[in-house]
Design an enzyme around this catalytic site. Structure first.
Site, PDB file in Angstrom:
ATOM      1  N   ASP A  91       0.849  -1.191   0.000  1.00  0.00           N
ATOM      2  CA  ASP A  91       0.000   0.000   0.000  1.00  0.00           C
ATOM      3  C   ASP A  91       0.884   1.240   0.000  1.00  0.00           C
ATOM      4  O   ASP A  91       2.106   1.156   0.094  1.00  0.00           O
ATOM      5  CB  ASP A  91      -0.939  -0.001   1.205  1.00  0.00           C
ATOM      6  CG  ASP A  91      -2.276   0.689   0.911  1.00  0.00           C
ATOM      7  OD1 ASP A  91      -2.271   1.711   0.195  1.00  0.00           O
ATOM      8  OD2 ASP A  91      -3.319   0.222   1.399  1.00  0.00           O
ATOM      9  N   GLY A  97       4.214   1.111  -1.850  1.00  0.00           N
ATOM     10  CA  GLY A  97       4.225   1.281  -3.288  1.00  0.00           C
ATOM     11  C   GLY A  97       2.856   1.615  -3.835  1.00  0.00           C
ATOM     12  O   GLY A  97       1.849   1.527  -3.136  1.00  0.00           O
ATOM     13  N   ASP A  98       2.848   1.989  -5.100  1.00  0.00           N
ATOM     14  CA  ASP A  98       1.637   2.327  -5.834  1.00  0.00           C
ATOM     15  C   ASP A  98       1.388   1.212  -6.846  1.00  0.00           C
ATOM     16  O   ASP A  98       2.210   0.974  -7.732  1.00  0.00           O
ATOM     17  CB  ASP A  98       1.837   3.666  -6.557  1.00  0.00           C
ATOM     18  CG  ASP A  98       0.630   4.131  -7.347  1.00  0.00           C
ATOM     19  OD1 ASP A  98      -0.184   3.279  -7.764  1.00  0.00           O
ATOM     20  OD2 ASP A  98       0.510   5.347  -7.570  1.00  0.00           O
ATOM     21  N   PHE A  99       0.261   0.499  -6.720  1.00  0.00           N
ATOM     22  CA  PHE A  99       0.049  -0.664  -7.581  1.00  0.00           C
ATOM     23  C   PHE A  99      -0.177  -0.298  -9.042  1.00  0.00           C
ATOM     24  O   PHE A  99      -0.137  -1.167  -9.909  1.00  0.00           O
ATOM     25  CB  PHE A  99      -1.059  -1.586  -7.070  1.00  0.00           C
ATOM     26  CG  PHE A  99      -2.371  -0.932  -6.724  1.00  0.00           C
ATOM     27  CD1 PHE A  99      -3.072  -0.152  -7.623  1.00  0.00           C
ATOM     28  CD2 PHE A  99      -2.931  -1.146  -5.462  1.00  0.00           C
ATOM     29  CE1 PHE A  99      -4.291   0.424  -7.302  1.00  0.00           C
ATOM     30  CE2 PHE A  99      -4.162  -0.580  -5.135  1.00  0.00           C
ATOM     31  CZ  PHE A  99      -4.840   0.202  -6.060  1.00  0.00           C
ATOM     32  N   ARG A 126     -12.130  -4.322  -2.377  1.00  0.00           N
ATOM     33  CA  ARG A 126     -12.747  -2.996  -2.533  1.00  0.00           C
ATOM     34  C   ARG A 126     -11.807  -2.042  -3.280  1.00  0.00           C
ATOM     35  O   ARG A 126     -11.675  -0.877  -2.927  1.00  0.00           O
ATOM     36  CB  ARG A 126     -13.134  -2.398  -1.173  1.00  0.00           C
ATOM     37  CG  ARG A 126     -14.246  -3.137  -0.452  1.00  0.00           C
ATOM     38  CD  ARG A 126     -14.699  -2.378   0.782  1.00  0.00           C
ATOM     39  NE  ARG A 126     -15.835  -3.017   1.420  1.00  0.00           N
ATOM     40  CZ  ARG A 126     -15.746  -3.884   2.423  1.00  0.00           C
ATOM     41  NH1 ARG A 126     -14.554  -4.211   2.898  1.00  0.00           N
ATOM     42  NH2 ARG A 126     -16.821  -4.421   2.951  1.00  0.00           N
ATOM     43  N   HIS A 180     -13.762  -1.391  -7.627  1.00  0.00           N
ATOM     44  CA  HIS A 180     -14.947  -0.527  -7.714  1.00  0.00           C
ATOM     45  C   HIS A 180     -14.607   0.962  -7.615  1.00  0.00           C
ATOM     46  O   HIS A 180     -15.478   1.801  -7.853  1.00  0.00           O
ATOM     47  CB  HIS A 180     -15.986  -0.925  -6.655  1.00  0.00           C
ATOM     48  CG  HIS A 180     -15.655  -0.531  -5.249  1.00  0.00           C
ATOM     49  ND1 HIS A 180     -16.590  -0.597  -4.230  1.00  0.00           N
ATOM     50  CD2 HIS A 180     -14.507  -0.068  -4.665  1.00  0.00           C
ATOM     51  CE1 HIS A 180     -16.042  -0.189  -3.095  1.00  0.00           C
ATOM     52  NE2 HIS A 180     -14.787   0.125  -3.331  1.00  0.00           N
ATOM     53  N   ASP A 181     -13.373   1.303  -7.289  1.00  0.00           N
ATOM     54  CA  ASP A 181     -12.974   2.708  -7.178  1.00  0.00           C
ATOM     55  C   ASP A 181     -12.659   3.361  -8.515  1.00  0.00           C
ATOM     56  O   ASP A 181     -12.661   4.599  -8.612  1.00  0.00           O
ATOM     57  CB  ASP A 181     -11.703   2.839  -6.315  1.00  0.00           C
ATOM     58  CG  ASP A 181     -11.966   2.628  -4.836  1.00  0.00           C
ATOM     59  OD1 ASP A 181     -13.120   2.818  -4.404  1.00  0.00           O
ATOM     60  OD2 ASP A 181     -11.021   2.263  -4.113  1.00  0.00           O
ATOM     61  N   ASN A 200     -22.967   5.141  -3.832  1.00  0.00           N
ATOM     62  CA  ASN A 200     -21.875   5.722  -3.046  1.00  0.00           C
ATOM     63  C   ASN A 200     -20.630   5.915  -3.904  1.00  0.00           C
ATOM     64  O   ASN A 200     -19.923   6.925  -3.797  1.00  0.00           O
ATOM     65  CB  ASN A 200     -21.569   4.813  -1.854  1.00  0.00           C
ATOM     66  CG  ASN A 200     -20.713   5.494  -0.808  1.00  0.00           C
ATOM     67  OD1 ASN A 200     -21.040   6.570  -0.325  1.00  0.00           O
ATOM     68  ND2 ASN A 200     -19.599   4.872  -0.456  1.00  0.00           N
TER      69      ASN A 200
END
Length: 346
Positions: A210, A236-238, A253, A256-257, A303
């Site tokens: 993360d 890190g940034d995936f 989760r 879905h972003d 949402n």
């Protein structure tokens, strides 16, 4: 104002009960949100109190606080004996911030972020875009908002931790994962899913991957669990950085972003990183084929409209995304909880 009809409704007239319930529903939520944010449940966990005693300790208006407390009694979140209020079992477990199972962080996040965003739902429907700039006056990325300062970061991460714990055990059990040895939990936050996996499968080790601001909170939590010695954290940034080596990746989760072009990019990176017969486990709220349920998935898709560039999807839509990335077998299973599971094998 009365919330229920004074007289029985004739058979030929539709019952207004559901409508009245929906009118009142936000008041229920806001009552719990405010009581949690003001520290009512934390304070009553320390010592059951009268409204006057609690008002003095929390610097609140006594009459107004008594009304809030009575609302919480009606909702089943507090008990009152004589004039003394105390927590119920459910509030002690889920609304007290020091509880290991607390949802207080997610409730405060809902109070401070989601509730204001939902106030602009009509504009989101008109324009088809999230409401971050309209609500908070900022064009920064979604997670920049969550990590804008230490307090915002802690509220968000503890909220996701508490919410995630409700489903993590089910996600790691819905499929047999015994054939896998190393799990990479991408965007894993505090690592609650990694903990559940390592507890369920004693031979498994895990890497929580993360963003760097998450590391201190994640390490603090992982240091408290018995299987923490089998779980590491890599910052890190995936979307950009090299992914940890693993034969099982997890996205909880996450999909879905994002808009589909970003999902294709992420799934492609995961597919390339996996060894043959490796797999991707996905945790999402899966819509039914008719998109009319389950309730949580339908409401969560709204949402996502106000919060992100993403949405909830059906099992067939997730299968299409995964197969387009190259995965040869895809299976979805429902858990009966707020998060369902999909496994895709390379």
């Amino acid at each position: 104002m009365p919330q229920n009809p004074a007289q029985p409704v004739p058979d030929h007239v539709p019952d207004p009960g559901p409508i009245l319930g929906y009118i009142n529903a936000f008041r229920h939520s806001k009552t719990m949100f405010v009581a949690t944010s003001l520290g009512v449940f934390d304070e009553l966990e320390r010592q059951p109190s009268t409204a006057g005693q609690l008002a003095g300790r929390l610097a609140l208006n006594e009459d107004a606080l008594e009304r809030l407390l009575n609302g919480c009694v009606y909702l089943g979140l507090l008990e009152r004996r004589e004039a003394t209020y105390s927590n119920t079992r459910v509030s002690s477990r889920y609304l007290v911030s020091s509880s290991p199972a607390t949802l207080a962080g997610y409730i405060v996040y809902s109070e401070r972020s989601l509730y204001p965003l939902w106030g602009h739902l009509a504009d989101a429907v008109r324009e088809g875009t999230n409401r971050w700039e309209q609500t908070f006056g900022s064009q920064t990325a979604l997670f920049d908002q969550f990590f804008r300062d230490d307090h915002a970061k802690e509220v968000f991460l503890t909220g996701m931790h508490g919410f995630g714990q409700l489903t993590s055990d089910a996600i790691v059990r819905v499929f047999d994962l015994n054939r896998f040895h190393t799990l990479a939990d991408l965007g894993g936050a505090t690592g609650h899913l990694s903990v559940a996996a390592c507890q369920e499968y004693p031979h498994m080790s895990a890497v929580v991957f993360d963003l760097a601001p998450v590391e201190a909170v994640a390490r603090s939590y992982l240091s408290t669990v018995a299987c923490g010695d089998r779980i590491s954290f890599v910052a890190g940034d995936f979307f950009q950085d090299a992914l940890p080596q693993a034969d099982l990746y997890y996205l909880g989760r996450i999909l879905h972003d994002w808009a589909e072009h970003k999902i294709h990019r992420l799934l492609g990176r995961i597919y390339e990183a996996l060894p043959p017969n490796g797999a991707l486990l996905v945790g999402e709220a899966i819509l039914g084929d008719d998109r009319l349920g389950p309730e949580y998935a339908v409401m969560q898709s709204l949402n996502m409209l106000i919060c992100t560039e993403g949405k909830e999807r059906t099992a067939a839509e997730y299968e299409g995304l995964l197969r387009s990335a190259g995965f040869r077998t895809v299976e979805a299973r429902r858990t009966g909880l707020a998060l369902d599971a999909i496994i895709a094998t390379k």
